[in-house]
Design a protein around this motif. Structure first.
Motif, PDB file in Angstrom:
ATOM      1  N   LYS A   9       0.835  -1.206   0.000  1.00  0.00           N
ATOM      2  CA  LYS A   9       0.000   0.000   0.000  1.00  0.00           C
ATOM      3  C   LYS A   9       0.870   1.257   0.000  1.00  0.00           C
ATOM      4  O   LYS A   9       0.577   2.223  -0.687  1.00  0.00           O
ATOM      5  N   GLN A  10       1.971   1.230   0.751  1.00  0.00           N
ATOM      6  CA  GLN A  10       2.866   2.381   0.788  1.00  0.00           C
ATOM      7  C   GLN A  10       3.551   2.572  -0.554  1.00  0.00           C
ATOM      8  O   GLN A  10       3.705   3.691  -1.020  1.00  0.00           O
ATOM      9  N   HIS A  12       2.373   1.815  -3.392  1.00  0.00           N
ATOM     10  CA  HIS A  12       1.348   2.362  -4.282  1.00  0.00           C
ATOM     11  C   HIS A  12       1.244   3.874  -4.088  1.00  0.00           C
ATOM     12  O   HIS A  12       1.167   4.629  -5.068  1.00  0.00           O
ATOM     13  N   VAL A  13       1.255   4.322  -2.859  1.00  0.00           N
ATOM     14  CA  VAL A  13       1.163   5.750  -2.559  1.00  0.00           C
ATOM     15  C   VAL A  13       2.383   6.484  -3.099  1.00  0.00           C
ATOM     16  O   VAL A  13       2.255   7.538  -3.729  1.00  0.00           O
ATOM     17  N   MET A  16       2.080   6.703  -6.884  1.00  0.00           N
ATOM     18  CA  MET A  16       1.091   7.698  -7.308  1.00  0.00           C
ATOM     19  C   MET A  16       1.625   9.121  -7.113  1.00  0.00           C
ATOM     20  O   MET A  16       1.383  10.000  -7.943  1.00  0.00           O
ATOM     21  N   ALA A  17       2.360   9.351  -6.042  1.00  0.00           N
ATOM     22  CA  ALA A  17       2.950  10.673  -5.807  1.00  0.00           C
ATOM     23  C   ALA A  17       3.969  11.001  -6.895  1.00  0.00           C
ATOM     24  O   ALA A  17       4.007  12.126  -7.407  1.00  0.00           O
ATOM     25  N   LEU A  32       2.240  12.381   4.081  1.00  0.00           N
ATOM     26  CA  LEU A  32       1.470  11.679   3.050  1.00  0.00           C
ATOM     27  C   LEU A  32       1.209  10.238   3.456  1.00  0.00           C
ATOM     28  O   LEU A  32       0.088   9.739   3.329  1.00  0.00           O
ATOM     29  N   MET A  33       2.227   9.562   3.973  1.00  0.00           N
ATOM     30  CA  MET A  33       2.073   8.162   4.387  1.00  0.00           C
ATOM     31  C   MET A  33       1.122   8.007   5.566  1.00  0.00           C
ATOM     32  O   MET A  33       0.427   7.004   5.671  1.00  0.00           O
ATOM     33  N   THR A  35      -1.499  10.026   6.175  1.00  0.00           N
ATOM     34  CA  THR A  35      -2.866  10.379   5.781  1.00  0.00           C
ATOM     35  C   THR A  35      -3.405   9.539   4.636  1.00  0.00           C
ATOM     36  O   THR A  35      -4.625   9.437   4.476  1.00  0.00           O
ATOM     37  N   ALA A  36      -2.539   8.917   3.856  1.00  0.00           N
ATOM     38  CA  ALA A  36      -2.975   8.157   2.685  1.00  0.00           C
ATOM     39  C   ALA A  36      -3.974   7.045   3.005  1.00  0.00           C
ATOM     40  O   ALA A  36      -4.964   6.903   2.279  1.00  0.00           O
ATOM     41  N   PRO A  37      -3.788   6.242   4.061  1.00  0.00           N
ATOM     42  CA  PRO A  37      -4.770   5.188   4.332  1.00  0.00           C
ATOM     43  C   PRO A  37      -6.184   5.736   4.547  1.00  0.00           C
ATOM     44  O   PRO A  37      -7.160   5.136   4.106  1.00  0.00           O
ATOM     45  N   LEU A  40      -7.491   6.879   1.056  1.00  0.00           N
ATOM     46  CA  LEU A  40      -7.821   5.718   0.235  1.00  0.00           C
ATOM     47  C   LEU A  40      -9.103   5.038   0.719  1.00  0.00           C
ATOM     48  O   LEU A  40      -9.909   4.588  -0.095  1.00  0.00           O
TER      49      LEU A  40
END
Length: 63
Positions: A9-10, A12-13, A16-17, A32-33, A35-37, A40
């Motif tokens: 998942k990380q 993927h983030v 995307m960034a 970002l890491m 808040t991303a979960p 998503l």
């Protein structure tokens, strides 16, 4: 499965960034890491099949 020591998942983030052209320093990437979960999960709740003519106000239901 981990890729290069980063959970999927990380990674993927991060991907995307990078695709978005973001140039983040270490502190920004950490934010970002964190808040991303949540972002998503919210996007996953919104991504449901909708009728073409369904009004936006009818999309949110309290079931």
């Amino acid at each position: 499965m981990k890729r290069g020591g980063i959970p999927p998942k990380q990674s993927h983030v991060v991907q995307m960034a990078l695709q978005a052209g973001l140039k983040l320093d270490e502190r920004q990437m950490m934010i970002l890491m964190e808040t991303a979960p949540h972002a998503l999960a919210m996007a996953g709740r919104l991504r449901k099949p909708r009728g073409r003519m369904e009004q936006p106000s009818l999309v949110f239901r309290f079931d």
